[in-house]
Design an enzyme around this catalytic site. Structure first.
Site, PDB file in Angstrom:
ATOM      1  N   ARG A 142      -0.905   3.039 -25.264  1.00 44.12           N
ATOM      2  CA  ARG A 142      -0.337   3.439 -26.568  1.00 44.12           C
ATOM      3  C   ARG A 142       0.081   4.917 -26.523  1.00 44.12           C
ATOM      4  O   ARG A 142       0.898   5.365 -27.311  1.00 44.12           O
ATOM      5  CB  ARG A 142      -1.339   3.157 -27.695  1.00 44.12           C
ATOM      6  CG  ARG A 142      -0.777   3.360 -29.075  1.00 44.12           C
ATOM      7  CD  ARG A 142      -1.526   2.623 -30.187  1.00 44.12           C
ATOM      8  NE  ARG A 142      -2.948   2.498 -29.986  1.00 44.12           N
ATOM      9  CZ  ARG A 142      -3.854   3.473 -30.144  1.00 44.12           C
ATOM     10  NH1 ARG A 142      -3.456   4.674 -30.525  1.00 44.12           N
ATOM     11  NH2 ARG A 142      -5.138   3.250 -29.936  1.00 44.12           N
ATOM     12  N   TYR A 177      22.670   0.845 -42.876  1.00 42.66           N
ATOM     13  CA  TYR A 177      21.944  -0.360 -42.437  1.00 42.66           C
ATOM     14  C   TYR A 177      20.903  -0.738 -43.482  1.00 42.66           C
ATOM     15  O   TYR A 177      20.073   0.098 -43.870  1.00 42.66           O
ATOM     16  CB  TYR A 177      21.291  -0.113 -41.082  1.00 42.66           C
ATOM     17  CG  TYR A 177      20.398  -1.261 -40.689  1.00 42.66           C
ATOM     18  CD1 TYR A 177      20.912  -2.552 -40.589  1.00 42.66           C
ATOM     19  CD2 TYR A 177      19.040  -1.076 -40.469  1.00 42.66           C
ATOM     20  CE1 TYR A 177      20.092  -3.615 -40.283  1.00 42.66           C
ATOM     21  CE2 TYR A 177      18.219  -2.140 -40.149  1.00 42.66           C
ATOM     22  CZ  TYR A 177      18.761  -3.404 -40.058  1.00 42.66           C
ATOM     23  OH  TYR A 177      17.950  -4.464 -39.758  1.00 42.66           O
ATOM     24  N   ASP A 200      21.683   8.158 -37.433  1.00 47.48           N
ATOM     25  CA  ASP A 200      21.543   6.865 -36.758  1.00 47.48           C
ATOM     26  C   ASP A 200      22.825   6.671 -35.956  1.00 47.48           C
ATOM     27  O   ASP A 200      23.903   6.441 -36.510  1.00 47.48           O
ATOM     28  CB  ASP A 200      21.348   5.762 -37.805  1.00 47.48           C
ATOM     29  CG  ASP A 200      21.104   4.398 -37.158  1.00 47.48           C
ATOM     30  OD1 ASP A 200      21.633   4.176 -36.042  1.00 47.48           O
ATOM     31  OD2 ASP A 200      20.424   3.566 -37.761  1.00 47.48           O
ATOM     32  N   LYS A 211      20.862  -2.692 -29.666  1.00 44.81           N
ATOM     33  CA  LYS A 211      22.311  -2.917 -29.738  1.00 44.81           C
ATOM     34  C   LYS A 211      22.988  -2.478 -28.439  1.00 44.81           C
ATOM     35  O   LYS A 211      22.741  -3.054 -27.403  1.00 44.81           O
ATOM     36  CB  LYS A 211      22.885  -2.215 -30.970  1.00 44.81           C
ATOM     37  CG  LYS A 211      22.053  -2.366 -32.243  1.00 44.81           C
ATOM     38  CD  LYS A 211      21.892  -3.795 -32.694  1.00 44.81           C
ATOM     39  CE  LYS A 211      21.233  -3.825 -34.066  1.00 44.81           C
ATOM     40  NZ  LYS A 211      20.539  -5.054 -34.366  1.00 44.81           N
TER      41      LYS A 211
HETATM   42  C1  LIG Z   1      22.506   0.961 -37.614  1.00 42.66           C
HETATM   43  C2  LIG Z   1      21.208   0.274 -37.397  1.00 42.66           C
HETATM   44  N1  LIG Z   1      20.081   0.999 -37.386  1.00 42.66           N
HETATM   45  C3  LIG Z   1      18.865   0.419 -37.202  1.00 42.66           C
HETATM   46  C4  LIG Z   1      18.748  -0.946 -37.034  1.00 42.66           C
HETATM   47  C5  LIG Z   1      17.374  -1.558 -36.843  1.00 42.66           C
HETATM   48  O1  LIG Z   1      17.196  -1.870 -35.507  1.00 42.66           O
HETATM   49  P1  LIG Z   1      16.242  -3.058 -34.958  1.00 42.66           P
HETATM   50  O2  LIG Z   1      16.860  -4.346 -35.403  1.00 42.66           O
HETATM   51  O3  LIG Z   1      16.260  -2.831 -33.487  1.00 42.66           O
HETATM   52  O4  LIG Z   1      14.905  -2.860 -35.573  1.00 42.66           O
HETATM   53  C6  LIG Z   1      19.902  -1.735 -37.018  1.00 42.66           C
HETATM   54  C7  LIG Z   1      19.795  -3.194 -36.832  1.00 42.66           C
HETATM   55  O5  LIG Z   1      20.741  -3.925 -37.053  1.00 42.66           O
HETATM   56  C8  LIG Z   1      21.159  -1.105 -37.201  1.00 42.66           C
HETATM   57  O6  LIG Z   1      22.290  -1.807 -37.219  1.00 42.66           O
END
Ligand SMILES: Cc1ncc(COP(=O)(O)O)c(C=O)c1O
Length: 367
Positions: free
Chosen positions: A40, A93, A164, A189
């Site tokens: 961890r 998101y 992000d 992604k």
């Molecule tokens: C722009 C963005 N940030 C964060 C996330 C969250 O990521 P995760 O699905 O890997 O938890 C997503 C998921 O679709 C996303 O599109």
């Protein structure tokens, strides 16, 4: 990327780092800084991936990886002091926005939503803010934020800026170089790139912030598994060619779709008429591989379009080698200001003519 995170060049050493499946590490004395100790706290399989993402994001320190993008989002939001003020995009998101709303409902913070493409309007909301949360381009509306201007204003207001960078990837946009304090990724992604692993990452401008976040990760336990870390590093090695091909496909499809009589609306920052085009052209090296369209039909017609697709896969997520498509308003949690009939396309690396032919026959099915 191809060479990042390789083991030392010793005779007969493996070319790829090994996966270390061990929850604990041998020791009898007080742990020294940097010891793995227990998985961890650290795992040797994380190191090459964290170093690689840190390098790609122009961070002075290795990135931190997490069990998912949302674990990274939650860790970044944990930097907001109790009762602090956070400014977020109205169309970001929905997992990140829902988490901010949930924290607000428990009195942990105040969430203020803004149209990020309105730079002056967003700056006006920064007074008293502790954190500015940016996505650019946003998911799913592909609005473009002026990262440098907003991060500078946030700094003046005493707020940290988080970007992000999932949609752009560090190859197309490096927020730390534009003045952001933290970069968050859903590495699920583009970084992983094969729709086979969930993972998150944070890169920081200030190594002291890494220490704070590392402590938080140890205490909250949202760590990545070694297998996931290894798969993501493997995916990262092809990031440049995948992004190059997917971006070229997206640009070509956006141009063709904009001229198709069966399409009523296309959003892609690479189109000269798109509201975010000029800013994206200045801020990004290319316009990304996600676009949105409406096929000029009602929701039932849009669902016929989705059902008729044979090459595109109707599934949530984005950034994989395969092209995915989704009507985002199928989720009740998605804001009502996102058109009900809007479909998000994550363009993959298939042949562009196969993708195009599939879209054309499905658009006919929608009419
Ligand atoms: C722009 C963005 N940030 C964060 C996330 C969250 O990521 P995760 O699905 O890997 O938890 C997503 C998921 O679709 C996303 O599109």
């Amino acid at each position: 990327m191809v060479g990042l995170g390789r083991p030392e060049r010793l005779h007969d050493a493996p070319v790829n780092p090994p996966i270390v499946f061990s929850s604990t590490f041998i020791g009898t004395q007080a742990p020294a800084p940097g010891d793995y100790l227990y998985s961890r706290y650290g795992n040797p399989t994380w190191d090459p991936l964290e170093a690689a993402i840190g390098t790609l994001e122009a961070s002075p320190a290795p990135a931190l990886i997490y069990a998912s993008g949302m674990a990274a989002v939650a860790a970044a939001l944990s930097l907001v002091p109790l009762g602090g003020r956070v400014v977020l995009p109205q169309h970001g998101y929905n997992g990140s926005l829902s988490l901010a709303r949930e924290l607000e409902s428990r009195g942990a913070l105040t969430a203020v939503f803004t149209d990020l493409s309105d730079t002056e309007g967003t700056i006006a909301l920064l007074t008293g803010a502790d954190l500015l949360w940016l996505e650019s381009p946003t998911n799913p509306m592909l609005e473009v934020a002026d990262i440098a201007a907003l991060a500078a204003a946030a700094r003046t207001a005493g707020a940290l800026t988080v970007v992000d960078n999932t949609f752009a990837t560090p190859l197309l946009q490096r927020p730390l170089e534009l003045g952001a304090d933290l970069v968050v990724h859903s590495a699920t992604k583009f970084l992983g790139g094969h729709s086979d692993v969930l993972l998150g990452a944070i890169a920081v401008a200030d190594p002291a912030l890494r220490e704070t976040l590392w402590q938080h990760r140890v205490q909250n336990g949202a760590i990545a598994g070694p297998m996931e870390a290894w798969l993501c590093l493997r995916g990262l090695r092809t990031l440049a060619v995948r992004v190059e091909r997917a971006v070229a496909n997206a640009g070509e499809l956006a141009r063709r779709l904009a001229e198709h009589p069966g399409v009523s609306n296309v959003r892609y920052p690479g189109l000269p008429g798109d509201p975010g085009h000029q800013l994206a052209a200045r801020q990004m090296k290319a316009f990304g591989a996600v676009l949105c369209l409406e096929v000029g039909a009602d929701v039932a017609g849009t669902e016929r379009f989705l059902d008729a697709l044979r090459v595109w896969v109707p599934a949530t997520s984005l950034g994989g080698v395969e092209s995915l498509v989704e009507r985002r308003r199928r989720y009740a949690s998605e804001p009502a200001s996102i058109p009900e009939t809007m479909v998000r396309l994550s363009v993959g690396i298939e042949h562009v003519d196969d993708l195009w032919a599939d879209l054309v026959q499905a658009i006919e099915a929608a009419q």
